[in-house]
Design an enzyme around this catalytic site. Sequence first.
Site, PDB file in Angstrom:
ATOM      1  N   HIS A 166       6.469 -20.991  -8.921  1.00  9.57           N
ATOM      2  CA  HIS A 166       7.067 -20.886  -7.592  1.00  9.57           C
ATOM      3  C   HIS A 166       8.580 -20.660  -7.719  1.00  9.57           C
ATOM      4  CE1 HIS A 166       3.561 -23.592  -6.241  1.00  9.57           C
ATOM      5  NE2 HIS A 166       3.409 -22.462  -5.587  1.00  9.57           N
ATOM      6  N   CYS A 253       7.743 -30.568  -5.011  1.00  9.67           N
ATOM      7  CA  CYS A 253       6.384 -30.274  -4.518  1.00  9.67           C
ATOM      8  C   CYS A 253       5.614 -31.526  -4.155  1.00  9.67           C
ATOM      9  CB  CYS A 253       5.617 -29.419  -5.515  1.00  9.67           C
ATOM     10  SG  CYS A 253       5.503 -30.096  -7.137  1.00  9.67           S
TER      11      CYS A 253
HETATM   12  C1  CIR Z   1      -0.757 -25.480  -8.584  1.00 10.83           C
HETATM   13  O1  CIR Z   1      -0.910 -24.766  -9.569  1.00 10.83           O
HETATM   14  O2  CIR Z   1      -0.831 -25.038  -7.444  1.00 10.83           O
HETATM   15  C2  CIR Z   1      -0.452 -26.944  -8.792  1.00 10.83           C
HETATM   16  N1  CIR Z   1      -1.133 -27.415  -9.944  1.00 10.83           N
HETATM   17  C3  CIR Z   1       1.024 -27.169  -8.925  1.00 10.83           C
HETATM   18  C4  CIR Z   1       1.753 -26.920  -7.645  1.00 10.83           C
HETATM   19  C5  CIR Z   1       3.188 -27.262  -7.737  1.00 10.83           C
HETATM   20  N2  CIR Z   1       3.805 -27.056  -6.486  1.00 10.83           N
HETATM   21  C6  CIR Z   1       5.083 -26.763  -6.338  1.00 10.83           C
HETATM   22  O3  CIR Z   1       5.795 -26.599  -7.292  1.00 10.83           O
HETATM   23  N3  CIR Z   1       5.523 -26.602  -5.094  1.00 10.83           N
END
Ligand code: CIR
Length: 266
Positions: A166, A253
């Site tokens: 991201h 996140c």
């Molecule tokens: C994913 O791959 O979507 C999750 N395991 C990690 C999401 C992390 N989110 C973020 O950095 N906003």
Amino acid sequence: MSLSSFSSPALAWLRGVPDSYPRCLRGNNLPIDVSLARAQHRAYADALAEAGVALSWLPADELCPDSVFIEDTAVLLGPRALATAPGAAARAPEVPPVAEALARHVPLSRMAPPAALDGGDVLRAGDTLFVGLSGRTNERGVSALASVAAREGLAVRPVPLAAGLHLKSVVTLLDPGTLVLLDGALDPAPFLGAGLDLLLVGEPAGANVLALADRVLVSADAPETARRLSARGHAVVRLSLSELHKGDGALTCLSLRSPPPGRWCA
Ligand code: CIR
């Protein structure tokens, strides 16, 4: 840019760590200690609470291994929220419970496929939302966000992302006029063009900080970044996040953050 009205969040939404968390989407097979992940998540919540942020909890969902990463499911724009269409189809079931909870508090807009956007791609700096065009966020998602954001007087600027999950995996707000950017991760021109200062860091875990009004949360996996921020006069709160990093997550996140009325927050 609204430099004067930056604030800590008034409220942060968090979601618990399910037993299924080790089956989340991730780019590694490292063993995950779920109990330790919960303890680290709890310490994160405590750090927000100690900074005066009110917490609102959604329960863990065993059917949604990634649900602790609640930031991706919505974008909070002050008095309005947008429920996203996550770029990974497996994460779509995370959205309805978050949307229902948010809709009890604020007017809620909803995004639908083929638009796709993860909240982790949205970086606010004043009245600008920088939005990563990543593997999770597409042009339609950016357009959908832009039309909601325009109602709140916010401009959207797409930022192409060549690598990284991201946008906020590689760049986050340090203070109202400064971003922390992982050195070499992307072209800094959009940020420099907006008059923002950049602090380049070499530690991947150091690029995702969570700035509050009077302190900044930093991963314990980024000791050099923490040292530099302390030397610049920031009050640094170091948090151990090893088990949450294994799920490709970071500080921002783990919460959805809502500013007090008339203010904005990271
Ligand atoms: C994913 O791959 O979507 C999750 N395991 C990690 C999401 C992390 N989110 C973020 O950095 N906003």
